[in-house]
Design a protein around this motif. Structure first.
Motif, PDB file in Angstrom:
ATOM      1  N   LEU A 291       0.936  -1.664  -0.561  1.00 50.81           N
ATOM      2  CA  LEU A 291       0.216  -0.072  -0.409  1.00 50.81           C
ATOM      3  C   LEU A 291       0.758   1.131  -0.267  1.00 50.81           C
ATOM      4  O   LEU A 291       0.445   2.475  -0.695  1.00 50.81           O
ATOM      5  N   ALA A 292       1.875   0.741   0.330  1.00 56.40           N
ATOM      6  CA  ALA A 292       3.598   2.537   0.091  1.00 56.40           C
ATOM      7  C   ALA A 292       2.846   3.121  -0.834  1.00 56.40           C
ATOM      8  O   ALA A 292       4.111   3.791  -1.415  1.00 56.40           O
ATOM      9  N   SER A 293       2.993   1.946  -2.138  1.00 55.10           N
ATOM     10  CA  SER A 293       3.099   2.393  -3.582  1.00 55.10           C
ATOM     11  C   SER A 293       1.458   2.827  -4.179  1.00 55.10           C
ATOM     12  O   SER A 293       1.656   2.542  -5.336  1.00 55.10           O
ATOM     13  N   GLY A 294       1.188   3.325  -3.136  1.00 56.60           N
ATOM     14  CA  GLY A 294      -0.490   3.588  -3.329  1.00 56.60           C
ATOM     15  C   GLY A 294      -2.123   2.491  -3.009  1.00 56.60           C
ATOM     16  O   GLY A 294      -1.478   1.420  -3.252  1.00 56.60           O
ATOM     17  N   GLU A 295      -3.276   2.788  -3.718  1.00 59.98           N
ATOM     18  CA  GLU A 295      -4.047   2.755  -2.853  1.00 59.98           C
ATOM     19  C   GLU A 295      -3.833   1.261  -4.247  1.00 59.98           C
ATOM     20  O   GLU A 295      -4.011   1.151  -4.984  1.00 59.98           O
ATOM     21  N   THR A 296      -4.892   0.456  -3.569  1.00 57.08           N
ATOM     22  CA  THR A 296      -5.094  -0.790  -4.615  1.00 57.08           C
ATOM     23  C   THR A 296      -6.884  -1.418  -3.549  1.00 57.08           C
ATOM     24  O   THR A 296      -6.755  -1.004  -2.860  1.00 57.08           O
ATOM     25  N   SER A 297      -6.561  -1.929  -4.827  1.00 57.78           N
ATOM     26  CA  SER A 297      -8.061  -2.834  -4.587  1.00 57.78           C
ATOM     27  C   SER A 297      -8.086  -4.878  -3.719  1.00 57.78           C
ATOM     28  O   SER A 297      -6.895  -4.764  -3.424  1.00 57.78           O
ATOM     29  N   VAL A 298      -9.022  -5.497  -2.782  1.00 60.35           N
ATOM     30  CA  VAL A 298      -8.446  -6.305  -1.885  1.00 60.35           C
ATOM     31  C   VAL A 298      -7.648  -7.280  -2.966  1.00 60.35           C
ATOM     32  O   VAL A 298      -7.196  -7.857  -2.220  1.00 60.35           O
ATOM     33  N   THR A 299      -8.651  -7.711  -4.266  1.00 60.23           N
ATOM     34  CA  THR A 299      -8.463  -8.763  -4.308  1.00 60.23           C
ATOM     35  C   THR A 299      -6.983  -8.538  -5.059  1.00 60.23           C
ATOM     36  O   THR A 299      -6.104  -9.396  -5.452  1.00 60.23           O
ATOM     37  N   GLU A 300      -6.422  -7.241  -5.566  1.00 57.13           N
ATOM     38  CA  GLU A 300      -5.206  -6.725  -5.868  1.00 57.13           C
ATOM     39  C   GLU A 300      -4.114  -7.634  -5.083  1.00 57.13           C
ATOM     40  O   GLU A 300      -3.021  -7.808  -5.380  1.00 57.13           O
ATOM     41  N   LEU A 301      -4.778  -6.733  -3.909  1.00 53.35           N
ATOM     42  CA  LEU A 301      -3.866  -6.311  -2.536  1.00 53.35           C
ATOM     43  C   LEU A 301      -3.390  -8.182  -2.785  1.00 53.35           C
ATOM     44  O   LEU A 301      -2.601  -9.139  -2.032  1.00 53.35           O
ATOM     45  N   ALA A 302      -4.542  -9.339  -2.752  1.00 52.31           N
ATOM     46  CA  ALA A 302      -5.025 -10.516  -2.258  1.00 52.31           C
ATOM     47  C   ALA A 302      -3.611 -11.810  -3.111  1.00 52.31           C
ATOM     48  O   ALA A 302      -3.388 -12.265  -3.245  1.00 52.31           O
ATOM     49  N   GLU A 303      -3.201 -10.932  -4.245  1.00 53.82           N
ATOM     50  CA  GLU A 303      -2.505 -11.696  -5.458  1.00 53.82           C
ATOM     51  C   GLU A 303      -1.361 -12.499  -5.190  1.00 53.82           C
ATOM     52  O   GLU A 303      -1.236 -13.635  -5.633  1.00 53.82           O
ATOM     53  N   PRO A 304      -0.299 -11.379  -4.596  1.00 52.37           N
ATOM     54  CA  PRO A 304       0.997 -11.861  -4.399  1.00 52.37           C
ATOM     55  C   PRO A 304       0.997 -13.139  -3.191  1.00 52.37           C
ATOM     56  O   PRO A 304       2.527 -13.811  -2.855  1.00 52.37           O
ATOM     57  N   PHE A 305      -0.124 -12.967  -2.701  1.00 48.69           N
ATOM     58  CA  PHE A 305       0.098 -13.888  -1.588  1.00 48.69           C
ATOM     59  C   PHE A 305      -0.350 -14.859  -1.981  1.00 48.69           C
ATOM     60  O   PHE A 305      -1.608 -15.061  -2.013  1.00 48.69           O
ATOM     61  N   GLU A 306      -0.305 -16.283  -1.378  1.00 47.32           N
ATOM     62  CA  GLU A 306      -0.784 -17.464  -1.256  1.00 47.32           C
ATOM     63  C   GLU A 306      -1.374 -18.077  -0.665  1.00 47.32           C
ATOM     64  O   GLU A 306      -1.518 -18.550   0.238  1.00 47.32           O
ATOM     65  N   MET A 307      -3.711 -16.863  -0.816  1.00 47.65           N
ATOM     66  CA  MET A 307      -3.306 -17.203   1.010  1.00 47.65           C
ATOM     67  C   MET A 307      -5.127 -16.616   0.016  1.00 47.65           C
ATOM     68  O   MET A 307      -5.409 -16.822  -0.599  1.00 47.65           O
ATOM     69  N   SER A 308      -6.390 -17.218   1.204  1.00 54.16           N
ATOM     70  CA  SER A 308      -7.656 -16.765   0.168  1.00 54.16           C
ATOM     71  C   SER A 308      -7.842 -15.670   0.146  1.00 54.16           C
ATOM     72  O   SER A 308      -7.410 -14.748   1.423  1.00 54.16           O
ATOM     73  N   LEU A 309      -8.818 -15.400  -0.093  1.00 55.03           N
ATOM     74  CA  LEU A 309      -9.452 -14.331   0.008  1.00 55.03           C
ATOM     75  C   LEU A 309     -10.051 -13.244   1.505  1.00 55.03           C
ATOM     76  O   LEU A 309      -9.808 -13.177   2.130  1.00 55.03           O
ATOM     77  N   PRO A 310     -10.938 -13.956   2.366  1.00 55.69           N
ATOM     78  CA  PRO A 310     -11.366 -14.427   3.607  1.00 55.69           C
ATOM     79  C   PRO A 310     -10.095 -14.315   4.739  1.00 55.69           C
ATOM     80  O   PRO A 310     -10.166 -13.248   5.370  1.00 55.69           O
ATOM     81  N   ALA A 311      -8.985 -14.850   4.437  1.00 59.37           N
ATOM     82  CA  ALA A 311      -8.011 -15.033   5.032  1.00 59.37           C
ATOM     83  C   ALA A 311      -6.935 -13.742   4.925  1.00 59.37           C
ATOM     84  O   ALA A 311      -6.521 -13.051   5.906  1.00 59.37           O
ATOM     85  N   VAL A 312      -7.402 -13.236   3.441  1.00 64.74           N
ATOM     86  CA  VAL A 312      -5.984 -11.879   3.555  1.00 64.74           C
ATOM     87  C   VAL A 312      -7.322 -10.544   4.091  1.00 64.74           C
ATOM     88  O   VAL A 312      -6.882  -9.573   4.792  1.00 64.74           O
ATOM     89  N   THR A 313      -8.711 -10.781   3.835  1.00 66.89           N
ATOM     90  CA  THR A 313      -9.485  -9.856   4.847  1.00 66.89           C
ATOM     91  C   THR A 313      -9.578  -9.952   5.915  1.00 66.89           C
ATOM     92  O   THR A 313      -9.995  -8.614   6.416  1.00 66.89           O
ATOM     93  N   LYS A 314      -8.858 -11.015   7.096  1.00 68.83           N
ATOM     94  CA  LYS A 314      -9.346 -10.828   8.492  1.00 68.83           C
ATOM     95  C   LYS A 314      -7.646  -9.844   8.640  1.00 68.83           C
ATOM     96  O   LYS A 314      -8.282  -9.439   9.425  1.00 68.83           O
ATOM     97  N   HIS A 315      -6.479 -10.320   7.626  1.00 66.98           N
ATOM     98  CA  HIS A 315      -5.443  -9.391   7.959  1.00 66.98           C
ATOM     99  C   HIS A 315      -6.049  -7.570   8.172  1.00 66.98           C
ATOM    100  O   HIS A 315      -5.449  -7.069   8.281  1.00 66.98           O
ATOM    101  N   LEU A 316      -6.907  -7.789   6.818  1.00 65.56           N
ATOM    102  CA  LEU A 316      -6.914  -6.274   6.716  1.00 65.56           C
ATOM    103  C   LEU A 316      -7.569  -5.649   7.173  1.00 65.56           C
ATOM    104  O   LEU A 316      -7.173  -4.655   7.721  1.00 65.56           O
ATOM    105  N   LYS A 317      -8.588  -6.795   8.427  1.00 61.39           N
ATOM    106  CA  LYS A 317      -9.625  -6.160   9.421  1.00 61.39           C
ATOM    107  C   LYS A 317      -8.674  -5.164  10.626  1.00 61.39           C
ATOM    108  O   LYS A 317      -8.932  -4.593  11.641  1.00 61.39           O
ATOM    109  N   VAL A 318      -7.578  -6.579  10.769  1.00 58.08           N
ATOM    110  CA  VAL A 318      -6.692  -6.117  11.741  1.00 58.08           C
ATOM    111  C   VAL A 318      -6.254  -4.556  11.597  1.00 58.08           C
ATOM    112  O   VAL A 318      -5.770  -4.237  12.827  1.00 58.08           O
ATOM    113  N   LEU A 319      -5.453  -4.741  10.328  1.00 55.41           N
ATOM    114  CA  LEU A 319      -5.014  -3.474  10.233  1.00 55.41           C
ATOM    115  C   LEU A 319      -5.905  -2.247  10.079  1.00 55.41           C
ATOM    116  O   LEU A 319      -5.353  -1.376  10.861  1.00 55.41           O
ATOM    117  N   GLU A 320      -7.029  -2.659  10.121  1.00 54.36           N
ATOM    118  CA  GLU A 320      -8.363  -1.119   9.537  1.00 54.36           C
ATOM    119  C   GLU A 320      -8.715  -1.322  11.099  1.00 54.36           C
ATOM    120  O   GLU A 320      -8.358  -0.104  11.551  1.00 54.36           O
TER     121      GLU A 320
END
Lengths: 116, 116
Positions: free
Chosen positions: A25-54
């Motif tokens: 995110l330091a290189s710019g705002e992005t969508s959750v789907t785009e954020l999830a791409e580089p991680f070999e992780m399900s979308l719900p798993a990424v969403t959980k991390h985003l909630k902690v950060l939020e």
């Protein structure tokens, strides 16, 4: 008892995936789907991390755009860095000690060299 | 998987009692009993916090003296501060924006003042 702000910040940072999300995110705002791409992780798993950060205030999610882009918010990082600043003299003292040690070593080597 | 060093550091810092212990140790090494005094906590509870700090490398306990004094080790804090440094431009940009906003506000107030 709700955890204090500094504790929430540090707890959110105590995970390599969440730190990688912030780095992205330091290189710019992005969508959750785009954020999830580089991680070999399900979308719900990424969403959980985003909630902690939020919750820690480290990211905000736009309510305007339909794709709800994520954006970095560095304010909590500033507070954490300010807290850390009070310990700077300790690690700088360590470096000073190392420098002094190296200077002594050099001095001894010079003396040794002369004797040969 | 063992947690990476940076994650251990941040997890150890995510607790107000542990941060208070570090603050106490910043003014010099001390025994566990002395450390426990200001906290309304059992000795085993304090010992548990010390173990987390020790595993994260934030404190060391002398094996020489019988009272095994605890000492602050700031090296992990330096690494955490170095990591944070890459986000400095974000919080400084926020401050720049605020400054610019205040400048504009001042300018408008001056204009308004002249009109009266």
């Amino acid at each position: 008892m709700s955890p204090d702000r500094l504790s929430s910040t540090f707890a959110a940072l105590a995970d390599p995936t969440r730190r990688a999300i912030l780095a992205r995110l330091a290189s710019g705002e992005t969508s959750v789907t785009e954020l999830a791409e580089p991680f070999e992780m399900s979308l719900p798993a990424v969403t959980k991390h985003l909630k902690v950060l939020e919750r820690a205030g480290l990211i905000t999610r736009s309510r305007e755009a339909q794709w709800r882009p994520c954006r970095l918010d560095a304010k909590p990082l500033k507070r954490a860095a300010d807290w850390m600043e009070q310990y700077r003299r300790f690690w700088e003292r360590n470096l000073d000690n190392l420098e002094e040690y190296l200077r002594k070593l050099q001095h001894q080597e010079k003396k040794h060299g002369r004797k040969k």
